[in-house]
Design a protein around this motif. Structure first.
Motif, PDB file in Angstrom:
ATOM      1  N   SER A 242      71.429  36.379 102.261  1.00  0.00           N
ATOM      2  CA  SER A 242      70.487  35.482 102.939  1.00  0.00           C
ATOM      3  C   SER A 242      69.043  35.902 102.663  1.00  0.00           C
ATOM      4  O   SER A 242      68.166  35.060 102.436  1.00  0.00           O
ATOM      5  N   LEU A 246      65.829  33.899 100.780  1.00  0.00           N
ATOM      6  CA  LEU A 246      64.487  33.738 101.364  1.00  0.00           C
ATOM      7  C   LEU A 246      63.432  34.503 100.563  1.00  0.00           C
ATOM      8  O   LEU A 246      62.310  34.685 101.017  1.00  0.00           O
ATOM      9  N   CYS A 248      63.392  37.632  99.942  1.00  0.00           N
ATOM     10  CA  CYS A 248      63.130  38.878 100.661  1.00  0.00           C
ATOM     11  C   CYS A 248      64.165  39.923 100.282  1.00  0.00           C
ATOM     12  O   CYS A 248      65.178  39.623  99.649  1.00  0.00           O
ATOM     13  N   ARG A 356      58.525  38.207 113.621  1.00  0.00           N
ATOM     14  CA  ARG A 356      59.250  36.993 113.247  1.00  0.00           C
ATOM     15  C   ARG A 356      60.727  37.354 113.211  1.00  0.00           C
ATOM     16  O   ARG A 356      61.085  38.497 112.982  1.00  0.00           O
ATOM     17  N   TYR A 357      61.588  36.372 113.433  1.00  0.00           N
ATOM     18  CA  TYR A 357      63.028  36.624 113.446  1.00  0.00           C
ATOM     19  C   TYR A 357      63.718  35.814 112.354  1.00  0.00           C
ATOM     20  O   TYR A 357      63.321  34.688 112.041  1.00  0.00           O
ATOM     21  N   TYR A 358      64.769  36.421 111.859  1.00  0.00           N
ATOM     22  CA  TYR A 358      65.740  35.708 111.022  1.00  0.00           C
ATOM     23  C   TYR A 358      67.031  35.734 111.826  1.00  0.00           C
ATOM     24  O   TYR A 358      67.471  36.803 112.265  1.00  0.00           O
ATOM     25  N   ASN A 360      71.057  34.378 112.056  1.00  0.00           N
ATOM     26  CA  ASN A 360      72.168  33.803 111.312  1.00  0.00           C
ATOM     27  C   ASN A 360      73.266  33.426 112.316  1.00  0.00           C
ATOM     28  O   ASN A 360      73.787  34.290 113.015  1.00  0.00           O
ATOM     29  N   SER A 385      60.214  28.222 111.550  1.00  0.00           N
ATOM     30  CA  SER A 385      59.549  28.101 110.254  1.00  0.00           C
ATOM     31  C   SER A 385      60.451  27.412 109.239  1.00  0.00           C
ATOM     32  O   SER A 385      60.012  26.600 108.447  1.00  0.00           O
ATOM     33  N   LEU A 401      64.698  30.774 110.509  1.00  0.00           N
ATOM     34  CA  LEU A 401      63.577  31.699 110.347  1.00  0.00           C
ATOM     35  C   LEU A 401      62.477  31.213 111.284  1.00  0.00           C
ATOM     36  O   LEU A 401      62.083  30.047 111.244  1.00  0.00           O
ATOM     37  N   THR A 402      61.977  32.115 112.124  1.00  0.00           N
ATOM     38  CA  THR A 402      60.971  31.679 113.102  1.00  0.00           C
ATOM     39  C   THR A 402      59.566  32.031 112.633  1.00  0.00           C
ATOM     40  O   THR A 402      59.382  32.842 111.728  1.00  0.00           O
ATOM     41  N   LEU A 432      61.523  39.919 110.563  1.00  0.00           N
ATOM     42  CA  LEU A 432      60.858  39.739 109.266  1.00  0.00           C
ATOM     43  C   LEU A 432      59.471  40.354 109.376  1.00  0.00           C
ATOM     44  O   LEU A 432      58.700  40.008 110.273  1.00  0.00           O
ATOM     45  N   SER A 435      55.002  39.520 106.253  1.00  0.00           N
ATOM     46  CA  SER A 435      54.671  38.184 105.751  1.00  0.00           C
ATOM     47  C   SER A 435      53.361  37.748 106.386  1.00  0.00           C
ATOM     48  O   SER A 435      52.920  38.300 107.387  1.00  0.00           O
TER      49      SER A 435
END
Lengths: 437, 437
Positions: A242, A246, A248, A356-358, A360, A385, A401-402, A432, A435
Motif C-alpha cells: 500500500s 502511495l 511512500c 496524518r493517518y493511513y 487500511n 486526502s 489517507l487523511t 504518514l 509530507s
C-alpha cells in the motif's frame, strides 16, 4: 605544543570488551602517537573490566580485571569509557566514576535515557565531562552538532532513522515483498538482529535515542518514559504494498518536535513509530542498516547527517572522538558543554500531536460503505486526502489517507470505524510523516 | 547554573552588517534570553562596524561605528565576529583582536585559507578561540565534526560540494540542457551568482574551503595555493549530455585525500575541479544551491553532511553556534580545540594523483582512428574502460572513459591525442570521481 613541558599521561579505564570495547582498546594502542599529538599528552589504558579474565583477548592479561568498581576510582584513571550495556550495573559504575571526578564516555543510550538527570548532575558537581556521541546513531556526529554547532539556533524538529535493525528489516520488506517474520529471521541469520530482538523491533532502543535527542535539541530533560512508542512487529507485507502505491515507504522514525501547547507555550513531543514516508523525502532513501538524522532549525533550515549507526568500528570512532575531547579538556583545563535543561518544556501528550493517518480497512462490498466510513472521519473533523478501494466481495478493502489532524481525532475515528457494521476489520493504521500537507 | 553568581556580560563586536551580519545582530537581540541561558551569561553587542553609518539599518545607531580598529580592541569586547569579506582588512582586524586576547568567529574562508598559520598562532599565543564553522558549507556542521567527533579516527578522504553557485549552475544545466553562459545569466538573475562570479565559477571559493577542510582533516597546514584548481566555465551542454549517457552528472568537487607518496609516507592531496559523478553516488543527488560533504574515515566509514551552504540565515546559524561556544568558554574558563598541525604532511602534486578521465574527441570519420587513439592511451599505460562513437562524417566524436591512472599519464595522453592527425580537436576532458574501479 612547542615549549610546553611534557604532560603526564591521561589514564583510561575501559568497561566492557565486546565488539566496541575491543575496537576502542585497539585504537588506543595502535594509534597512540597520533592520539598523543592530538591530545597533547599520551593516552594510557589503566585497565579493561571484563566479566571473566581470559588470556586470548588480545589485551595484555595484566590489564584485564573483573573488579570494575575499583578500576573506575583508581587515582591514575582520568577517563572511564563505559561499554557494558544494561542499566543498573553501568549506572552504579558511571556514578562512582563521576563522583570521583573522572570524565565519562558512554555509548549506553538506555542508561542515559533512564538517568540523564542524575548523571548530568553528578558530572556537574565534580566539573567532569559526560560525553555520549556514540549513544545515538553510531559514528554519525549528531550530539556534538546539536549541542555546539546549533547552540545559537532554535531547533524545531529532529527526525531520524536511528535503529539499524528495524531499518534493515523494513528496507528488506520493501525490496523483497516478504513478510515481517520471514525478514526478521533473515536479519537474525545475517547478524543484523539480536537473538532477542525486542529492544529493537519494539522501538525501545529508538525511544532511548529519541529521549536523548529531544533533551539536547530542546534544552529540556526528556526520559525514555516520556517518549510515545510503537514497534514494527505489526507491519505487514500488505502495508508496504500500500505504501508503494502511495509512492511512500515505511520507516521506523524517532521524532522530536517543538509543538505549541493549548496555553500557547512551547512543548516537546518525542515519539517513535513506523510511518509512511514519501519517496522524495531524504529519509526514504536511507536503506539497510544505515542511520540518518534530519535536523530542522529556524536559521539553519534542514540539515541531514548520514552514516553507519552501529557496528564495532563506527561506534568506536564516536567513542574515541569523545575520549580525545575529554582528554584534551584534562590537559588544557576546562571542560565541554554541560547539560542544558533551562527550557524545562512540558512533554506534549501524543493525543495532541498533529499527524496524518493511513488507514487500511476490510469492508463489506456494498453500496453505502464509503459514505458510512467517510461520515466517521467527517464527524471528528478529519479531512480525507484520498480513498482507494482494492479488491471486491469479502476481500474488499478501503485505503484511506487523511489530511493533518490531531492524533486524538484520528484514533477516535479509527475506534469508531472498528465498530461500524460495514467494516469487517481495521487491518492497519499507520501515520504518514514528512509530507507537505 | 544554580548557585553560581551572576556572570558579567560577554561583549560582542560584529564587523560587517551585510546579510549575515544583520542576521547575527538580529539573533543576538531577539533570542537574548535563550542565548543567556545556554551561555550562562548575557551576550551584549558592543558595536557593529560598518562602512557608513546610516540610521535605517534596524540597529540602534549608537552601536554603529566606522572605526572597526578601535572596536575590536575595546576592553569590554570578548568576541569579535568578522563578516567583512576580502582578505587584507579582515586580516588586520582579526589579528589585532587575537593579539588583544579576544576570541574570533569568522566566516571568511579566503582569509583563513590564505593566513591560517598566522591567525592560529596568534590565537594560540593569547589562548583565545578562533572559530570558523561558517567558513565551509554554511549551516552544515563540518568543521566541528572533523575537529572533535572524528578526533579519534583517521580521515582518509573528504569530498564535498561546497559552492552553491556552481552547484546551482551545474544542476540547472543538467536539468534543462542549457549551456553555461545562459545558465550563469539565469543564476545571476535569481541571485545565485554575484555580479562578478569569478571566485565561484573559477573554483577559488571552493579551493579556499578545500584548504580549510584538508588542514583540519589531516592535521597539516594547507593553504589555498596548495590546492589544484579548475573552474566550471568550460563545461558545455554536450558534457552534460555525455555524462547523462554514462549515467553520471557533473559536479564541482572539493577533494581532500590522504595519498601515499613515492617514499611510502602519507601525503595530502587537495583539489577542486568539475568531475563526472555516478548518479548512484550520494553527492550526485545534491542539487541546486545545496551543499554536502562526505567524510570517509577508517573506523567511522562513510559519513555525509547535507544542508544549506550559503545565505544569511544558514550562515548566521553557524556563526552563532561558534559565538555561543566561544562565550561559554569565556564563562567557564578553558577554550576549544586548537589548530592541530602536528602531522605536517607534504602536499602531493596533481600529476601523482590517481583518477579516471572522460575524454571527448572530435575525430576524422575514417578507418584506423580508434586504433590510433587507443594506441596513445596504451603507450602511457592508461587502460580504457569504454569507448563510444557519436555522430559521423566531420562531426564524428569519440567519447573515451579510462580506468584509473595517474593524472600525469592521463594529461600526457591527452596532449598526444591533441597532436594526432586523425583527431580534429580534444573537445573536453573531465575527471570521473566516486566510481568503484
Amino acid at each position: 605544543m612547542t615549549g610546553v613541558p611534557a604532560q603526564r599521561p591521561i589514564g583510561v579505564a575501559v568497561l566492557g570488551h565486546g565488539t566496541v570495547g575491543a575496537e576502542v582498546v585497539r585504537i588506543i594502542r595502535d594509534d597512540a602517537l597520533d592520539l598523543q599529538a592530538r591530545i597533547g599528552a599520551p593516552l594510557e589504558i589503566r585497565g579493561v573490566a571484563v566479566r571473566t579474565v581470559s588470556p586470548e583477548r588480545g589485551v595484555p592479561v595484566e590489564l584485564l580485571t573483573t573488579d570494575a568498581e575499583s578500576l573506575v576510582t583508581r587515582d591514575d584513571v582520568d577517563i572511564v569509557v563505559e561499554l557494558i550495556g544494561g542499566i543498573e550495573l553501568p549506572r552504579k559504575l558511571v556514578r562512582a566514576a563521576l563522583d570521583a571526578g573522572k570524565s565519562v564516555v558512554t555509548a549506553n543510550k538506555a542508561l542515559l535515557a533512564a538517568n540523564t538527570g542524575e548523571l548530568a548532575e553528578a558530572a556537574e558537581a565534580r566539573n567532569a565531562d559526560l560525553y555520549f556521541e556514540a549513544a545515538v546513531a553510531g559514528a554519525i556526529p549528531v550530539i556534538r552538532p546539536l549541542t555546539q554547532s546549533l547552540a545559537g539556533d532554535r531547533v524545531d524538529r529532529v527526525i531520524g532513522i536511528v535503529n539499524g535493525t528495524t531499518n534493515f528489516i523494513l528496507s528488506a520488506m520493501d525490496e523483497t515483498g516478504a513478510d515481517y517474520a520471514e525478514t526478521l529471521a533473515e536479519a537474525s541469520r545475517l547478524g543484523y538482529a539480536e537473538a532477542d530482538p525486542t529492544a529493537d523491533v519494539e522501538g525501545y532502543d529508538a525511544a532511548s535515542k529519541a529521549a536523548i535527542l529531544a533533551s539536547i535539541a530542546f534544552h529540556t530533560r526528556v526520559s525514555a518514559s516520556d517518549v510515545y512508542r510503537e514497534g514494527i512487529t505489526h507491519i505487514t507485507a500488505a502495508d508496504l504494498t500500500s505504501a508503494r502505491a502511495l509512492n511512500c515507504t515505511v520507516k521506523l522514525l524517532a521524532i522530536c518536535e517543538r509543538v505549541t501547547g493549548p496555553d500557547g507555550r512551547d512543548r516537546v513531543s518525542a515519539r517513535v513509530y513506523p510511518a509512511l514516508v514519501p519517496r522524495e523525502h531524504p529519509l526514504a532513501s536511507v536503506s539497510g542498516a544505515f542511520n540518518a538524522v534530519v535536523v530542522e532549525a529556524e536559521s539553519s533550515g534542514r540539515l541531514m547527517f548520514y552514516g553507519q549507526g552501529a557496528g564495532g568500528a563506527p561506534t568506536a570512532s564516536a567513542v574515541m572522538g569523545d575520549v580525545v575531547m575529554a582528554a584534551r579538556n584534562r590537559v588544557q583545563g576546562g571542560r565541554g558543554p554541560r547539560e542544558s535543561k533551562y527550557a524545562k518544556l512540558e512533554i506534549a501528550p501524543m493525543s495532541d500531536i498533529i499527524t496524518r493517518y493511513y488507514v487500511n480497512l476490510q469492508v463489506a462490498d456494498r453500496a453505502g460503505v464509503l459514505s458510512a466510513v467517510a461520515a466517521e472521519f467527517a464527524t471528528r473533523g478529519v479531512s480525507i486526502s484520498a480513498v482507494r478501494q482494492e479488491g471486491a466481495g469479502n476481500g474488499a478493502r478501503l485505503v484511506v489517507l487523511t489530511h493533518q489532524a490531531t492524533d486524538r481525532a484520528l484514533s477516535d475515528t479509527v475506534a469508531a470505524l472498528d465498530k461500524l457494521e460495514s467494516v469487517t476489520a481495521v487491518t492497519s493504521v499507520l501515520r504518514l510523516e514528512g509530507s507537505a500537507e
